[in-house]
Design an enzyme around this catalytic site. Structure first.
Site, PDB file in Angstrom:
ATOM      1  N   GLY A  79       0.697  -1.044  -0.063  1.00 14.62           N
ATOM      2  CA  GLY A  79       0.305   0.010   0.056  1.00 14.62           C
ATOM      3  C   GLY A  79       0.895   1.281   0.040  1.00 14.62           C
ATOM      4  N   SER A  80       0.369   2.138   0.683  1.00 20.87           N
ATOM      5  CA  SER A  80       1.081   3.609   0.337  1.00 20.87           C
ATOM      6  C   SER A  80       2.425   3.531   1.408  1.00 20.87           C
ATOM      7  CB  SER A  80       0.056   4.679   1.150  1.00 20.87           C
ATOM      8  OG  SER A  80      -0.959   5.019   0.231  1.00 20.87           O
ATOM      9  N   THR A  81       2.810   2.821   2.037  1.00 15.86           N
ATOM     10  CA  THR A  81       4.106   2.602   2.532  1.00 15.86           C
ATOM     11  C   THR A  81       4.942   2.767   1.319  1.00 15.86           C
ATOM     12  OG1 THR A  81       3.991   0.329   2.900  1.00 15.86           O
ATOM     13  CG2 THR A  81       3.512   1.772   5.028  1.00 15.86           C
ATOM     14  N   LYS A 138       5.093   4.361  -1.139  1.00 14.54           N
ATOM     15  CA  LYS A 138       5.334   5.702  -1.450  1.00 14.54           C
ATOM     16  C   LYS A 138       6.777   6.232  -1.087  1.00 14.54           C
ATOM     17  CE  LYS A 138       0.519   6.866  -1.753  1.00 14.54           C
ATOM     18  NZ  LYS A 138      -0.829   7.370  -1.416  1.00 14.54           N
TER      19      LYS A 138
END
Length: 253
Positions: free
Chosen positions: A13-15, A17
């Site tokens: 997920g957004s980790t 990013k």
């Protein structure tokens, strides 16, 4: 049957990013670069949206990172070549084989196929998989600018895994962005009085459903310590995983 913290393979997920931002910094993006955080964005015929369909409009990239805006990342990274995304992932240890002496899942970043998967990859979805153990190493790379494979027993260092090095200045920039996540962004629930905690939230979709179920992530940093928290079916990283990371980091010396 196995230790999910070490051997579980999940979408980050957004980790992820953190990694995408490294590629964007390579391409000239700065925390002050203006990006568009729209409610939705279309990539290859698929519509992507932000958590709870939020939007910020045109904002500096640093704010888009702090608030974990999916559409801003997808739009900003649309012209990043797939090979550059792979290179950024591999500098954080993805596609590197290692073991700590137990069953271990490292990070896997397949080359995206098409615009839709490219977009999904920039926000840690698609075919990317990683373990909580590996995401802790991603956070650790931000601390000193070097990715190293995890070690359980000091005499059993996995010689086959080569360290990765972030370009000059990137570690400081990434840490500053991750600090904003905790001070003003999606990870304020990780804040602990008297402790300088930085981090990145993640909410990873998996399986089927409308909306699909999600797992909650948080990668947190304090001093020379990196912690990764994954809560299966935890709904939202900022609400569920972040306070756990704050509790852990706040109690460590």
């Amino acid at each position: 049957e196995f230790n999910r913290a070490l051997a579980g393979a999940y979408a980050p997920g957004s980790t992820f990013k953190i990694v995408t931002t490294s590629a964007l910094l390579d391409a000239g993006t700065t925390p002050d670069t203006q990006v568009e955080c729209s409610e939705t964005v279309n990539a290859g015929g698929r519509r992507f949206k932000n958590f709870e369909s939020s939007s910020l409009g045109t904002v500096p990239f640093g704010l888009a990172f702090a608030q974990s805006c999916n559409t801003a990342f997808i739009s900003a990274a649309a012209d990043i070549p797939d090979d550059d995304l792979v290179a950024a992932a591999e500098r954080f240890g993805f596609n590197t084989e290692y073991t700590v002496g137990l069953d271990t899942a490292s990070g896997s970043f397949p080359t995206p196929e098409g615009a839709t998967e490219h977009a999904a990859a920039t926000i840690g979805q698609g075919r990317i998989t990683t373990s909580p153990l590996h995401m802790a190493t991603v956070g650790a790379a931000v601390i000193d600018g070097t990715w190293d494979p995890p070690v359980l027993l000091p005499d059993e260092v996995p010689a086959e895994a080569e360290p990765g090095t972030l370009p000059d200045g990137q570690a400081d920039t990434l840490f500053g962005l991750m600090r904003r996540v905790v001070t003003e962004g999606s990870g304020t629930a990780a804040a602990v009085p008297g402790a300088e905690i930085a981090g990145k939230t993640g909410t990873a979709e998996y399986g089927e459903g409308d909306p699909p179920p999600t797992r909650a992530w948080f990668v947190g940093l304090r001093g020379d310590l990196s912690v990764a928290v994954l809560v299966e079916d935890g709904v939202a990283g900022g609400e569920v995983a972040a306070p756990i990371a704050g509790e852990v980091l706040g109690r460590l010396p």
